[in-house]
Scaffold this active site. Structure first.
Site, PDB file in Angstrom:
ATOM      1  CG  ASP A  44      -0.303  -0.171   2.531  1.00 43.01           C
ATOM      2  OD1 ASP A  44       0.891  -0.515   2.588  1.00 43.01           O
ATOM      3  OD2 ASP A  44      -0.982   0.023   3.560  1.00 43.01           O
ATOM      4  CG  ASP A 103       6.631   4.430   5.896  1.00 41.35           C
ATOM      5  OD1 ASP A 103       7.366   3.485   6.197  1.00 41.35           O
ATOM      6  OD2 ASP A 103       5.509   4.576   6.390  1.00 41.35           O
TER       7      ASP A 103
END
Length: 188
Positions: free
Chosen positions: A104, A107
């Protein structure tokens, strides 16, 4: 008009924009793997991948299998753990297979780095990465997606699979969380 959840400060990406991008990504992946003799294995990273993975695979016209992994990278609300742990591993034998990890968001990259290394140790032939969202400004390890939908700013994001304390994954958009309201909830 899309109703914004009370814990969302701003809608960053609406459903229409997301779905259009997913079709573009699926077309690129279809083209890349069009000559594969064996089905590729999509490795969905739970739980956040579910909306993206389901829309993405519906737009694939190549043969594929679906498998999942679950990596603990957040403890509860908004704090990342320093050493991600694989809690659920793939079921399929990935030895000698082409894998596409479906995320998804990327980071720091710590979880994905661990996953990729693990799958390499299991003997995968190739490992590619696709993510809906890429938060490049937060990267702390050397890992990049082969395909990504949107580069996103350094905000706490929710919706379309992204959660706050296991909630808000079901929002049909990606929004910037309202951290002041979340802080009040965390004090309760």
């Amino acid at each position: 008009m899309l109703k914004k959840h009370e814990l969302v400060e701003k809608i960053l990406l609406n459903t229409k924009i997301i779905n259009t991008k997913i079709i573009e990504l699926a077309n690129e992946v279809n083209s890349y793997y069009k000559d594969n003799k064996e089905p590729i294995i999509l490795i969905g990273i739970l739980k956040g991948c579910l909306p993206f993975l389901s829309q993405f695979m519906l737009n694939l016209n190549i043969d594929c299998l679906v498998d999942f992994m679950y990596v603990e990278s957040y403890l509860g609300q908004t704090k990342a753990v320093s050493k991600p742990k694989i809690k659920v591993d793939v079921i399929n034998d990935v030895r000698g297979r082409d894998l596409l990890i479906v995320e998804d968001i990327i980071d720091s990259g710590n979880s994905l780095f661990k996953i990729r290394n693990h799958l390499q140790e299991l003997g995968a032939k190739s490992i590619k990465i696709i993510t809906l969202l890429d938060k490049k400004s937060k990267r702390v390890v050397d890992i990049e997606a082969d395909w990504y939908g949107f580069e996103v700013p350094d905000h706490f994001l929710v919706g379309y699979g992204l959660d706050y304390d296991e909630k808000l994954r079901n929002l049909p958009y990606v929004g910037i969380a309202d951290l002041s309201k979340i802080a009040i909830l965390e004090k309760k």
